[in-house]
Design a protein around this motif. Structure first.
Motif, PDB file in Angstrom:
ATOM      1  N   ALA A   1       3.595 -32.263 -11.792  1.00 40.21           N
ATOM      2  CA  ALA A   1       2.344 -32.955 -12.114  1.00 40.21           C
ATOM      3  C   ALA A   1       2.244 -34.292 -11.382  1.00 40.21           C
ATOM      4  CB  ALA A   1       2.242 -33.170 -13.618  1.00 40.21           C
ATOM      5  N   ALA A   2       3.371 -34.998 -11.257  1.00 38.88           N
ATOM      6  CA  ALA A   2       3.366 -36.275 -10.538  1.00 38.88           C
ATOM      7  C   ALA A   2       3.155 -36.072  -9.042  1.00 38.88           C
ATOM      8  CB  ALA A   2       4.671 -37.021 -10.799  1.00 38.88           C
ATOM      9  N   ASN A   3       3.671 -34.980  -8.496  1.00 36.93           N
ATOM     10  CA  ASN A   3       3.544 -34.702  -7.066  1.00 36.93           C
ATOM     11  C   ASN A   3       2.189 -34.119  -6.687  1.00 36.93           C
ATOM     12  OD1 ASN A   3       5.990 -35.525  -5.897  1.00 36.93           O
ATOM     13  ND2 ASN A   3       7.028 -33.652  -6.523  1.00 36.93           N
ATOM     14  N   LEU A   4       1.518 -33.483  -7.647  1.00 35.92           N
ATOM     15  CA  LEU A   4       0.338 -32.686  -7.327  1.00 35.92           C
ATOM     16  C   LEU A   4      -0.789 -33.466  -6.636  1.00 35.92           C
ATOM     17  CD1 LEU A   4      -0.884 -29.882  -7.480  1.00 35.92           C
ATOM     18  CD2 LEU A   4      -1.719 -30.425  -9.780  1.00 35.92           C
ATOM     19  N   PRO A   5      -1.212 -34.633  -7.128  1.00 36.78           N
ATOM     20  CA  PRO A   5      -2.308 -35.345  -6.426  1.00 36.78           C
ATOM     21  C   PRO A   5      -1.956 -35.682  -4.985  1.00 36.78           C
ATOM     22  CG  PRO A   5      -1.938 -36.275  -8.601  1.00 36.78           C
ATOM     23  CD  PRO A   5      -0.796 -35.338  -8.348  1.00 36.78           C
ATOM     24  N   PHE A   6      -0.737 -36.162  -4.768  1.00 36.92           N
ATOM     25  CA  PHE A   6      -0.303 -36.487  -3.402  1.00 36.92           C
ATOM     26  C   PHE A   6      -0.329 -35.250  -2.510  1.00 36.92           C
ATOM     27  CE2 PHE A   6       3.444 -36.161  -0.625  1.00 36.92           C
ATOM     28  CZ  PHE A   6       3.114 -37.100   0.330  1.00 36.92           C
ATOM     29  N   ALA A   7       0.175 -34.124  -3.031  1.00 38.95           N
ATOM     30  CA  ALA A   7       0.220 -32.895  -2.234  1.00 38.95           C
ATOM     31  C   ALA A   7      -1.177 -32.394  -1.915  1.00 38.95           C
ATOM     32  CB  ALA A   7       1.021 -31.829  -2.982  1.00 38.95           C
ATOM     33  N   VAL A   8      -2.086 -32.471  -2.884  1.00 36.95           N
ATOM     34  CA  VAL A   8      -3.464 -32.009  -2.656  1.00 36.95           C
ATOM     35  C   VAL A   8      -4.129 -32.832  -1.557  1.00 36.95           C
ATOM     36  CG1 VAL A   8      -5.762 -31.853  -3.686  1.00 36.95           C
ATOM     37  CG2 VAL A   8      -3.778 -31.035  -4.957  1.00 36.95           C
ATOM     38  N   LEU A   9      -4.006 -34.141  -1.637  1.00 42.35           N
ATOM     39  CA  LEU A   9      -4.655 -35.003  -0.645  1.00 42.35           C
ATOM     40  C   LEU A   9      -4.044 -34.811   0.743  1.00 42.35           C
ATOM     41  CD1 LEU A   9      -4.974 -38.273  -2.762  1.00 42.35           C
ATOM     42  CD2 LEU A   9      -6.775 -36.637  -2.215  1.00 42.35           C
ATOM     43  N   LEU A  10      -2.727 -34.664   0.810  1.00 38.91           N
ATOM     44  CA  LEU A  10      -2.079 -34.488   2.102  1.00 38.91           C
ATOM     45  C   LEU A  10      -2.438 -33.134   2.718  1.00 38.91           C
ATOM     46  CD1 LEU A  10      -0.167 -35.672   4.199  1.00 38.91           C
ATOM     47  CD2 LEU A  10       1.751 -34.677   2.934  1.00 38.91           C
ATOM     48  N   LEU A  11      -2.397 -32.072   1.925  1.00 45.19           N
ATOM     49  CA  LEU A  11      -2.724 -30.745   2.445  1.00 45.19           C
ATOM     50  C   LEU A  11      -4.194 -30.643   2.817  1.00 45.19           C
ATOM     51  CD1 LEU A  11      -0.632 -28.526  -0.003  1.00 45.19           C
ATOM     52  CD2 LEU A  11      -0.265 -28.794   2.454  1.00 45.19           C
ATOM     53  N   LYS A  12      -5.053 -31.339   2.084  1.00 42.61           N
ATOM     54  CA  LYS A  12      -6.472 -31.339   2.434  1.00 42.61           C
ATOM     55  C   LYS A  12      -6.685 -31.888   3.837  1.00 42.61           C
ATOM     56  CE  LYS A  12     -10.979 -33.183   1.094  1.00 42.61           C
ATOM     57  NZ  LYS A  12     -11.250 -33.726   2.450  1.00 42.61           N
ATOM     58  N   SER A  13      -5.928 -32.931   4.197  1.00 44.51           N
ATOM     59  CA  SER A  13      -6.084 -33.492   5.544  1.00 44.51           C
ATOM     60  C   SER A  13      -5.674 -32.485   6.611  1.00 44.51           C
ATOM     61  CB  SER A  13      -5.246 -34.769   5.672  1.00 44.51           C
ATOM     62  OG  SER A  13      -3.853 -34.478   5.650  1.00 44.51           O
ATOM     63  N   PHE A  14      -4.699 -31.628   6.321  1.00 45.31           N
ATOM     64  CA  PHE A  14      -4.298 -30.598   7.281  1.00 45.31           C
ATOM     65  C   PHE A  14      -5.337 -29.481   7.367  1.00 45.31           C
ATOM     66  CE2 PHE A  14       0.009 -32.218   5.996  1.00 45.31           C
ATOM     67  CZ  PHE A  14       0.242 -32.870   7.189  1.00 45.31           C
ATOM     68  N   PHE A  15      -5.897 -29.080   6.239  1.00 45.06           N
ATOM     69  CA  PHE A  15      -6.956 -28.076   6.260  1.00 45.06           C
ATOM     70  C   PHE A  15      -8.194 -28.607   6.985  1.00 45.06           C
ATOM     71  CE2 PHE A  15      -4.805 -26.073   2.498  1.00 45.06           C
ATOM     72  CZ  PHE A  15      -4.635 -24.823   3.069  1.00 45.06           C
ATOM     73  N   ASP A  16      -8.460 -29.902   6.870  1.00 48.88           N
ATOM     74  CA  ASP A  16      -9.612 -30.501   7.562  1.00 48.88           C
ATOM     75  C   ASP A  16      -9.472 -30.392   9.075  1.00 48.88           C
ATOM     76  OD1 ASP A  16     -10.775 -31.177   5.177  1.00 48.88           O
ATOM     77  OD2 ASP A  16     -10.074 -33.254   5.185  1.00 48.88           O
ATOM     78  N   ASP A  17      -8.236 -30.318   9.569  1.00 52.29           N
ATOM     79  CA  ASP A  17      -8.007 -30.247  11.013  1.00 52.29           C
ATOM     80  C   ASP A  17      -8.224 -28.853  11.594  1.00 52.29           C
ATOM     81  OD1 ASP A  17      -7.412 -32.907  11.275  1.00 52.29           O
ATOM     82  OD2 ASP A  17      -5.250 -32.642  10.991  1.00 52.29           O
ATOM     83  N   VAL A  18      -8.307 -27.846  10.736  1.00 53.44           N
ATOM     84  CA  VAL A  18      -8.496 -26.471  11.231  1.00 53.44           C
ATOM     85  C   VAL A  18      -9.956 -26.278  11.609  1.00 53.44           C
ATOM     86  CG1 VAL A  18      -8.317 -24.017  10.648  1.00 53.44           C
ATOM     87  CG2 VAL A  18      -6.624 -25.635   9.774  1.00 53.44           C
ATOM     88  N   PRO A  19     -10.254 -25.797  12.819  1.00 52.19           N
ATOM     89  CA  PRO A  19     -11.655 -25.578  13.224  1.00 52.19           C
ATOM     90  C   PRO A  19     -12.363 -24.611  12.280  1.00 52.19           C
ATOM     91  CG  PRO A  19     -10.180 -25.416  15.113  1.00 52.19           C
ATOM     92  CD  PRO A  19      -9.304 -25.476  13.906  1.00 52.19           C
ATOM     93  N   ARG A  20     -13.585 -24.943  11.888  1.00 49.49           N
ATOM     94  CA  ARG A  20     -14.346 -24.096  10.979  1.00 49.49           C
ATOM     95  C   ARG A  20     -14.668 -22.742  11.595  1.00 49.49           C
ATOM     96  NH1 ARG A  20     -12.604 -27.508   8.404  1.00 49.49           N
ATOM     97  NH2 ARG A  20     -13.578 -28.815   6.812  1.00 49.49           N
ATOM     98  N   GLU A  21     -14.724 -22.676  12.920  1.00 52.90           N
ATOM     99  CA  GLU A  21     -15.055 -21.416  13.574  1.00 52.90           C
ATOM    100  C   GLU A  21     -14.032 -20.325  13.279  1.00 52.90           C
ATOM    101  OE1 GLU A  21     -14.892 -24.314  15.001  1.00 52.90           O
ATOM    102  OE2 GLU A  21     -16.986 -24.778  15.557  1.00 52.90           O
ATOM    103  N   VAL A  22     -12.779 -20.739  13.043  1.00 56.21           N
ATOM    104  CA  VAL A  22     -11.729 -19.755  12.757  1.00 56.21           C
ATOM    105  C   VAL A  22     -12.036 -19.028  11.449  1.00 56.21           C
ATOM    106  CG1 VAL A  22      -9.276 -19.446  12.270  1.00 56.21           C
ATOM    107  CG2 VAL A  22     -10.009 -21.076  14.023  1.00 56.21           C
TER     108      VAL A  22
END
Length: 255
Positions: A131-152
């Protein structure tokens, strides 16, 4: 690196070489493994035996990391790639929990754990760390998903893939470096976390708590246990080193 070197050096010193008066004994001593025998092999007072603490900490850190990733991956995917109502409000809610220090919720959490029977249990501390790690992990992984081109993703949808199939077969492999980086950081947090391990456990001694107890006795045992405690995290980082470097680089580029 000097503190690590000093821990390692003291861990193989006999007691008289550590506590010499008016001088620092660098290498004028006969190396010994007695400190490791007492703390890791249990060849001494049971108070200093720490093999069970290392095992429990490894179990908790691995369990918390896996639980965090299982919850954070779909949440980050949804926040990044799926449009829904009040999306920004959900993002701010996650960000608020990232800012909130764990100590702020520790006291009510102890009472809740007493009521539901999770205090002094491994699943309880795993859940708290996740539970303590979850917000950090969500925000960090979101930044990686944001880098994936939407066309894929759009191409996968045109080919008939569902959102779950796109997430599992397209996006997850593309952000595996980010997943590795997130896993390492979550593992390190759980491995070194002290306050929750102190207040949510009693008979179960995790490594940070055990180190705090051993440190009150002798520096030789403390040095041996500290040096040994570095190895699991170091090995884990070596196993995912290639993905970790790439993942952290992606995150820096994003910033």
């Amino acid at each position: 690196m000097f503190p690590l070197f000093w821990w390692g050096l003291n861990s193989v010193k006999p007691a008289h070489a550590i506590f010499e008066n008016f001088s620092v004994n660098w290498f004028d001593f006969t190396p010994t493994l007695d400190n490791y025998r007492v703390t890791l092999a249990g060849e001494g007072p049971s108070f200093f035996a720490s093999r069970q603490a290392i095992f429990d900490t490894l179990l908790v850190a691995a369990g918390a990391t896996i639980a965090t990733l299982l919850a954070a991956l779909p949440a980050a995917f949804a926040l990044s790639l799926i449009q829904f109502r009040r999306q920004r409000l959900v993002f701010l809610w996650v960000l608020f929990h990232r800012i909130l220090p764990p100590i702020a919720v520790l006291v009510p959490l102890v009472f809740i754990y007493w009521q539901i029977g999770l205090r002094d249990t491994r699943p309880g501390i795993i859940l708290a760390h996740a539970a303590a790690n979850l917000p950090f992990a969500v925000l960090l992984l979101k930044s990686f998903f944001d880098d994936v081109p939407r066309e894929v993703g759009e191409a996968a949808v045109i080919d008939g893939a569902t959102r779950f199939q796109s997430f599992l077969r397209i996006y997850a492999p593309l952000v595996k470096s980010g997943i590795a980086a997130t896993a390492v950081l979550c593992f390190i947090f759980s491995w070194t976390e002290f306050l929750m391990a102190l207040f949510l456990t009693n008979t179960i001694r995790l490594l940070p708590v055990q180190l705090s107890l051993v440190a009150t006795q002798t520096w030789g045992f403390t040095s041996a246990l500290s040096t040994a405690s570095i190895l699991p995290g170091f090995i884990f980082i070596l196993l995912v080193q290639r993905h970790l470097v790439r993942g952290l680089t992606m995150g820096l580029a994003k910033g």
